[in-house]
Design an enzyme around this catalytic site. Structure first.
Site, PDB file in Angstrom:
ATOM      1  N   GLU A 148      28.810  21.850  42.765  1.00  0.00           N
ATOM      2  CA  GLU A 148      28.870  20.514  41.651  1.00  0.00           C
ATOM      3  C   GLU A 148      28.325  21.352  40.259  1.00  0.00           C
ATOM      4  OE1 GLU A 148      26.013  17.843  43.477  1.00  0.00           O
ATOM      5  OE2 GLU A 148      27.787  17.198  45.129  1.00  0.00           O
ATOM      6  N   GLU A 199      34.253  31.230  45.989  1.00  0.00           N
ATOM      7  CA  GLU A 199      33.901  31.258  47.527  1.00  0.00           C
ATOM      8  C   GLU A 199      32.722  32.089  48.100  1.00  0.00           C
ATOM      9  OE1 GLU A 199      36.798  30.995  50.682  1.00  0.00           O
ATOM     10  OE2 GLU A 199      38.082  29.862  49.194  1.00  0.00           O
ATOM     11  N   GLY A 250      48.161  52.288  29.708  1.00  0.00           N
ATOM     12  CA  GLY A 250      47.596  52.514  28.238  1.00  0.00           C
ATOM     13  C   GLY A 250      47.647  51.202  27.410  1.00  0.00           C
ATOM     14  N   GLY A 251      48.341  51.395  26.189  1.00  0.00           N
ATOM     15  CA  GLY A 251      48.529  50.425  25.314  1.00  0.00           C
ATOM     16  C   GLY A 251      49.614  49.356  25.931  1.00  0.00           C
TER      17      GLY A 251
END
Ligand code: COS
Length: 380
Positions: free
Chosen positions: A128, A363, A339-340
């Site tokens: 909740e 969970e 990498g990039g």
């Protein structure tokens, strides 16, 4: 599949079939669907027809009759191609648990044909807005009025909210604490039940996560699963098994990231050679590979205990903790290897890294897994 130890030759066939379906139906669509935030309902229909939505449940109830150890490796195959689908299957199997394990004969007759037959998709509603880890503090109230429960409250972080066909609702029918909680199962079209706009998440865009709003929702009393007050135990037992599913998703995701990293490292040239030739890279890949295998081994140990009917709450917590931490490390390292390029959406590893993060949270956060393990050690 060749390096796997499987209990039967049929299990190998099942994993091959799953890999084939996943390669054909999941892998080519995952990136575009995630970018567009589209829930692949028809993929679940396909998996349902193939019997993949109810694998670990008994054949006499309409399930696949597979050991958990096999079911989890099926999840791994799915997760290696598309996490949203693998997680969705795991959540569905979790959502079937209350009726399978605690349902009356009448409830099983009414619910299981579509739940286990693959037509109906499930959602599991425990958290909740004010309580996720402290599940026993939930406040959604169910009052018995005549032959119906009137349910009021809000359930939060619900996977499949708005797209599921049935919902397990953990509600308060009694006093505060774990013993005042009960479990209801109810269809999507329940009067008084509505769904909020899905959350905007950093990953898993195709998997809707939303609040379920209960405003005097009407649930027939005959849809109470177990006795009043059994709800917390049902929820915890479901999560013990569900956490193995999350660990399997994590192993599959990490395996997928490792495969991308290895593939890229073999192709990418630097300083006159493929970067896979550099020992610095090899050590990284070796650590990634070893972690994936260690996580799978711990997961399968827990699954085999469950299959043998032995207690597995702790083994499941350990497996969830290790496998999801491994997934986070391995996907992060995969981005580093690329990498990039790894930081762009041209390659899937940045998505895998975003998807891994949520597995450390759902969970039961990995802190909660440590609570479960630590309390047991302290109790002796
Ligand atoms: N299986 C069966 N019963 C269990 C159980 C399990 N795994 N874990 C606890 N129980 C029972 C206990 O035996 C106890 O019953 P008795 O009083 O009859 O002995 C009861 O449930 C309450 O247990 P406990 O006192 O341990 O409850 P706590 O409130 O301290 O909570 C944790 C225990 C923290 C482990 C639990 O709240 C938890 O798992 N929280 C995380 C919830 C979660 O995963 N949320 C994610 C939702 S899905 S995205």
């Amino acid at each position: 599949m060749t390096d796997r130890m499987l209990p039967t030759p049929e299990a190998g066939d099942l994993l091959d079939l799953t890999a084939e379906i996943a390669e054909r139906e999941l892998a080519p669509r995952a990136a575009a669907a995630e970018a567009a935030g589209e829930f692949p309902r028809e993929v679940f229909a396909t998996l349902g027809r193939a019997g993949l939505l109810a694998l670990p449940y008994p054949e006499e109830l309409g399930g696949g009759g597979q050991p958990y150890e096999v079911y989890l490796q099926v999840l791994e195959e799915l997760a290696a191609r598309w996490m949203t689908v693998s997680l969705g299957v795991s959540v569905h199997v979790l959502s079937c648990f209350p009726v399978v394990a605690w349902g009356s004969d009448d409830q099983r007759d009414r619910w299981l044909p579509t739940m286990l037959g693959g037509q109906a998709l499930g959602a599991y509603c425990l958290s909740e807005p004010h309580c996720g880890s402290d599940a026993a503090a939930l406040t959604t109230r169910a009052e018995l009025v005549g032959d119906r429960y009137r349910v009021t409250g809000t359930k939060a972080w619900i996977t499949h909210a708005g797209v599921a066909d049935f919902y397990n609702l953990m509600v308060r029918t009694g006093d505060t604490g774990a013993k005042g909680i009960s479990c209801l199962v109810t269809p999507a079209a329940t009067p008084g039940m509505a769904f909020a706009t899905p959350e905007h998440k950093m990953g898993m865009m195709s998997s809707p996560t939303a609040q379920v709003i209960l405003d005097g929702a009407q649930v027939p009393a005959e849809d109470l699963v177990g006795a009043p007050g059994d709800g917390f135990r049902i929820a915890m037992q479901a999560l013990d098994a569900g956490r193995l599913g999350i660990a399997a998703c994590a192993v599959g995701l990490a395996r997928g990231a490792l495969a991308e990293a290895v593939g890229y490292a073999r192709e990418r040239q630097a300083f006159g050679q493929a970067i896979s030739g550099f020992q610095g890279l090899q050590f990284m890949l070796a650590d990634m590979d070893t972690q994936v295998h260690a996580a799978r081994a711990l997961l399968l140990e827990a699954a085999r205990l469950k299959d043998a009917g032995r207690p597995f709450t702790l083994p499941a917590a350990r497996a969830k903790l290790l496998a999801t931490d491994v997934a986070m490390r391995v996907t992060t390292d995969a981005v580093q290897v690329l990498g990039g390029a790894g930081y762009t959406t041209d390659f899937p590893v940045e998505r895998y890294m975003r998807e891994a993060k949520v597995l450390q949270i759902v969970e039961g956060t990995n802190q909660i897994q440590r609570v479960v393990i630590g309390r047991a050690l302290a109790r002796g």
